[in-house]
Design a protein around this motif. Sequence first.
Motif, PDB file in Angstrom:
ATOM      1  N   LEU A 169       0.903  -1.314  -0.062  1.00 47.35           N
ATOM      2  CA  LEU A 169      -0.156  -0.093  -0.283  1.00 47.35           C
ATOM      3  C   LEU A 169       1.284   1.297   0.076  1.00 47.35           C
ATOM      4  N   SER A 170       1.378   1.234   0.640  1.00 47.64           N
ATOM      5  CA  SER A 170       2.856   2.306   0.639  1.00 47.64           C
ATOM      6  C   SER A 170       4.314   1.303   1.041  1.00 47.64           C
ATOM      7  N   PRO A 171       5.289   2.514   1.433  1.00 45.62           N
ATOM      8  CA  PRO A 171       6.770   1.783   1.706  1.00 45.62           C
ATOM      9  C   PRO A 171       7.130   2.255   3.534  1.00 45.62           C
ATOM     10  N   ILE A 172       5.989   3.007   3.944  1.00 55.87           N
ATOM     11  CA  ILE A 172       5.772   2.696   5.838  1.00 55.87           C
ATOM     12  C   ILE A 172       4.249   1.753   6.181  1.00 55.87           C
ATOM     13  N   ASP A 173       4.073   0.846   5.206  1.00 60.25           N
ATOM     14  CA  ASP A 173       2.341   0.573   5.993  1.00 60.25           C
ATOM     15  C   ASP A 173       3.022  -0.749   6.264  1.00 60.25           C
ATOM     16  N   TYR A 174       3.050  -0.782   7.505  1.00 60.44           N
ATOM     17  CA  TYR A 174       3.732  -2.348   8.212  1.00 60.44           C
ATOM     18  C   TYR A 174       2.945  -3.184   7.944  1.00 60.44           C
ATOM     19  N   SER A 175       1.436  -3.751   7.878  1.00 57.57           N
ATOM     20  CA  SER A 175       0.315  -4.556   7.690  1.00 57.57           C
ATOM     21  C   SER A 175       1.007  -4.966   6.230  1.00 57.57           C
ATOM     22  N   SER A 176       0.655  -4.551   5.225  1.00 58.74           N
ATOM     23  CA  SER A 176       1.657  -4.935   3.859  1.00 58.74           C
ATOM     24  C   SER A 176       2.966  -5.265   3.939  1.00 58.74           C
ATOM     25  N   ILE A 177       3.304  -4.505   5.281  1.00 60.62           N
ATOM     26  CA  ILE A 177       5.029  -4.707   4.692  1.00 60.62           C
ATOM     27  C   ILE A 177       4.894  -6.541   4.797  1.00 60.62           C
TER      28      ILE A 177
END
Length: 495
Positions: free
Chosen positions: A77-85
């Motif tokens: 979702l973004s490079p700082i989105d903990y869930s998707s990372i």
Amino acid sequence: MATLLSWLGRTDLDRAKDDRLASIATIALKGSVLDEVIILASTWEDEWHDYRDWLKKKLTLAGRSKTSIVIQRVRLLSPIDYSSITKVMHKQLDAVCANSDKVYLNLTSGTPAMAAVSVLLGKGIVKCQLVQTSPQGEIIEVDIPIDFAAEYKKSSSSAISQLASQNPALNSAFNAITAKSELMHDVIRKAQKLAYSDLPALILGESGVGKEVMATAIHKASQRSDKPFRAVNCGALPENLVDSILFGHVKGAFTGAHKDHAGLFEQADGGTLFLDEVGELPLNIQVKLLRALQQKEITRVGDVDTNSVDVRIIAATHQDLFSMTADGSFREDLFYRLAVGVIEVPPLRKRKEDIPELINTFMLEINRQAENHPLFGCKEISEHAIKFAASYSWPGNIRELWNTLHRAVLWSEDDCISVDELKSSILSSDKEIVSQKGFSIPGDITQHIDNIKKNYVIQALEMASHNKSKAAELLGLNSHQTLNNWIKTLLIEEK
């Protein structure tokens, strides 16, 4: 087999253009000899090819030409989105660790969020070594002096002790479930604990015991209560459409698929999906359900891409899943994935204390509906009928009780439903319980016997012109004192 797993950083690409080493290249060229370098990337796709060629050339010059390089496209979702990372890293680590004896996890490339997730996931894997590089090109093996498992155990034990000492009241979400019996109190207490977790749940019980009501209560008491709740009876799904109904389809996937369709998993994203009669699912769908549970991903029919979903599964069945796993009709791995939190709803015959309260609740609802119908009025139900209902086995459970009361209200000619009218409204195939060899079982055997005694005492008194000694003789009693006791106990009015 040794593997380096790393996120792709902007610095890695920029320095490669100047033929300078950044973190990935430093570890691959100066660290332990690697069999494979796997680089996770979600952006800058037009630069991947050049970077891979440059790194491959560097490895060849360093005598490491056998090291393979894979740049893996991932979706964030973004490079700082903990869930998707976390979802991506969890999936990649599982795959890499399954095929490698040693895994090096780079903490330098990528965003701080990517590094944090790598630390949290990599720390708990024995074969995984966390590494980072310094601005001077040094490779540093990272050892974090924290036992995450011990800290979690300490924290969770403290939380459990606190919950146990507080002995919290039942959540209002369970108010819709009648629980006068201690058996149902225990079931609801377990269901509430399960609701507060986010674990998959399996509700067992005979047909008609209220498994969907229990699933709904668990959802409403959970942290997902403000998110969608979707329910489906798996046994009622057409076999050729079950895949599409659960997982969706894309336009043109099959005849009649005129547009994209989001399945129940996507409709319930963020919330709860209740799969009633899960044992009826075909084996090929069970495989996809297992993947959805494990990877939190689904693939629409006719699509090549996967969609991430965050859905809590509550499944239910009246079947014996243990036997089904033994004969191969239900996947064993799926069973154990679902059966994390197991709730068994007892049949109505094992919770007889709840029946009078259920009847009162149902009668209120039935009368409320009857108010809107010009041909029907409100009805009451006699105490004898309620006592009979409490003694009857109700093989169809709560569903049968509800339908029986509806029929009794419909056919009763009086304002109060009698025990005979309730009996005649039962459609159960278990007829020997209601009537066997012409004998009709009373609702309360003690009350039935008292009624018989009362009738004969009254008749004996009348035949003896209310001479108690003669009446006692007619009844075969030893003395008129015994008759006096019966008269008082049976509340017979003396003339």
